[in-house]
Design an enzyme around this catalytic site. Structure first.
Site, PDB file in Angstrom:
ATOM      1  N   ASP A 194      10.604  18.235 -20.381  1.00 52.01           N
ATOM      2  CA  ASP A 194       9.999  17.239 -21.275  1.00 52.01           C
ATOM      3  C   ASP A 194       9.485  17.988 -22.503  1.00 52.01           C
ATOM      4  OD1 ASP A 194      10.230  14.978 -19.543  1.00 52.01           O
ATOM      5  OD2 ASP A 194       8.395  15.554 -18.501  1.00 52.01           O
TER       6      ASP A 194
ATOM      7  N   HIS B 166       7.149  17.632 -17.345  1.00 53.29           N
ATOM      8  CA  HIS B 166       8.173  18.429 -16.682  1.00 53.29           C
ATOM      9  C   HIS B 166       8.509  19.516 -17.698  1.00 53.29           C
ATOM     10  CE1 HIS B 166       8.988  14.564 -14.418  1.00 53.29           C
ATOM     11  NE2 HIS B 166       8.595  15.444 -13.514  1.00 53.29           N
TER      12      HIS B 166
HETATM   13  C1  XLS Z   1       8.566  11.672  -7.966  1.00 51.66           C
HETATM   14  C2  XLS Z   1       7.374  12.348  -8.429  1.00 51.66           C
HETATM   15  C3  XLS Z   1       7.537  13.002  -9.775  1.00 51.66           C
HETATM   16  C4  XLS Z   1       6.468  14.018  -9.943  1.00 51.66           C
HETATM   17  C5  XLS Z   1       6.591  14.913 -11.122  1.00 51.66           C
HETATM   18  O1  XLS Z   1       8.586  10.942  -7.017  1.00 51.66           O
HETATM   19  O2  XLS Z   1       6.296  11.466  -8.395  1.00 51.66           O
HETATM   20  O3  XLS Z   1       7.536  12.066 -10.797  1.00 51.66           O
HETATM   21  O4  XLS Z   1       5.232  13.394  -9.996  1.00 51.66           O
HETATM   22  O5  XLS Z   1       7.530  15.888 -10.938  1.00 51.66           O
END
Ligand code: XLS
Ligand code: MG
Length: 344
Positions: free
Chosen positions: A52, A49
């Site tokens: 992150d 992210h």
């Molecule tokens: C949430 C998503 C999230 C994405 C990344 O449900 O899976 O983790 O993969 O933003």
């Protein structure tokens, strides 16, 4: 065979075990320490992210953000790792309460647009061209709260803005039908791909298919993958597992339904997924009961299961599959697959 596939996960996949009903149960593993675990666990790609990579980025100027991201790039290089993608986190800031790109408040939509540009800057600094868009709050709790036609127009506008901002990026939309929203606007692979074709440069918009999200939509993940592969739009995957229609569980890959996992691996392997550099991405979480010291087993286990299923996919007697299909004896085909999974 392990070398044929490159695996990735995100730092959020090593987490403290908090849930909506109880506090965290494990201590926070520092980012630098998490990076040290990747190679040990058999992974070389890091999913990010935006925050992150650059925590508290909203307090920094665009220049400062890029500087910080470049430091992270060095940390990755020191560990022999690469960034797979960057995803703007548009679901925690108060300005994203009503969604990011589809918020009813123009100031909040502007925040989402600016934040997405910063995420793209971070991706460039980390030397990845892939942006993942999980459209977390782009939906409604109350049907009448937003106009679904306007919402789609706004999503197209937001993606167009990103594509114009940086001509090198590709965008992988990660569909999910619900959670946190009651109803999300882009619930399935088909929706995500159709949205891509409304944008100014459809050739740069594809999908990230997450196993659990497909299951939550009542669909088969391997069929969703086949659909995207037919359009050459499967930019990445989020493999995990899900036990029925409930909250997004992010269980270890294959741990609920081995046959369903086998079929995902089989279609990916059959159509050369990974040969153009795509990662086998995981989005898995350790269960809350797992003790600190062993709270990364969900990652290595998922990878192990994936590789064992590659072996099983390749050792399946395809000649026999073909002849049973020709005879239309699908009951015998059923047994053939079950026996194969049972090692018979
Ligand atoms: C949430 C998503 C999230 C994405 C990344 O449900 O899976 O983790 O993969 O933003
Ligand atoms: Mg995901």
């Amino acid at each position: 065979m392990a070398g044929e596939y490159r695996f990735s996960f995100g730092p959020w996949n090593i987490h403290e075990g908090g849930d909506p009903f109880g506090p965290t149960v494990r201590t926070t593993v520092k980012f630098a320490k998490k990076l040290k675990l990747f190679k040990k666990l058999g992974f070389e790609g890091v999913q990010f992210h935006d925050d992150d990579a650059v925590p508290e980025m909203d307090k920094l100027s665009p220049k400062e953000i890029v500087k910080k991201a470049k430091e992270v790039r060095k940390m990755l290089a020191n560990e022999g790792l690469v960034a797979e993608f960057v995803a703007p986190r548009l679901w925690e800031d108060p300005r994203t309460i009503d969604g990011g790109y589809t918020s009813n408040d123009p100031e909040c939509r502007k925040y989402a647009r600016d934040r997405s540009r910063r995420a793209i800057d971070i991706a460039a600094a980390l030397k990845t061209d892939l942006i993942v868009l999980w459209l977390a709050r782009e939906g409604t709790y109350m049907r009448e709260a937003k106009d679904s036609k306007v919402a789609v127009d706004r999503l197209v506008k937001a993606i167009d803005d990103m594509l114009a901002y940086n001509k090198d990026i590709k965008i992988a939309i990660e569909p999910k039908p619900n959670e946190p929203m009651d109803q999300a606007y882009i619930p399935t692979t088909g929706h995500a791909m159709a949205l891509g074709y409304l944008t100014r440069d459809a050739g740069r918009v594809g999908v990230n298919i997450e196993t659990a999200h497909a299951i939550l939509a009542g669909l088969d993940p391997s069929d969703e993958m086949g659909f995207a592969l037919a359009y050459d739009k499967l930019y990445t995957v989020h493999l995990n597992d899900q036990n029925g229609l409930k909250f997004d569980e992010d269980k270890s890959f294959g741990s609920v339904n081995l046959r369903r996992a086998f079929n995902q691996v089989r279609i990916l392997d059959k159509y050369d997924y990974g040969k153009k550099g795509e990662f086998v991405g995981l989005d898995v979480k350790a269960v809350r009961t797992q003790k600190q010291k062993v709270a990364t087993k969900h990652l290595s286990n998922s990878r192990t299961i994936f590789l064992r299923l590659v072996e099983l996919a390749r050792s399946l007697d395809e000649g026999q599959v073909e002849s049973l299909i020709a005879e239309r004896d699908y009951e015998e085909l059923d047994l053939l697959i079950m026996n194969h999974l049972l090692g018979k």
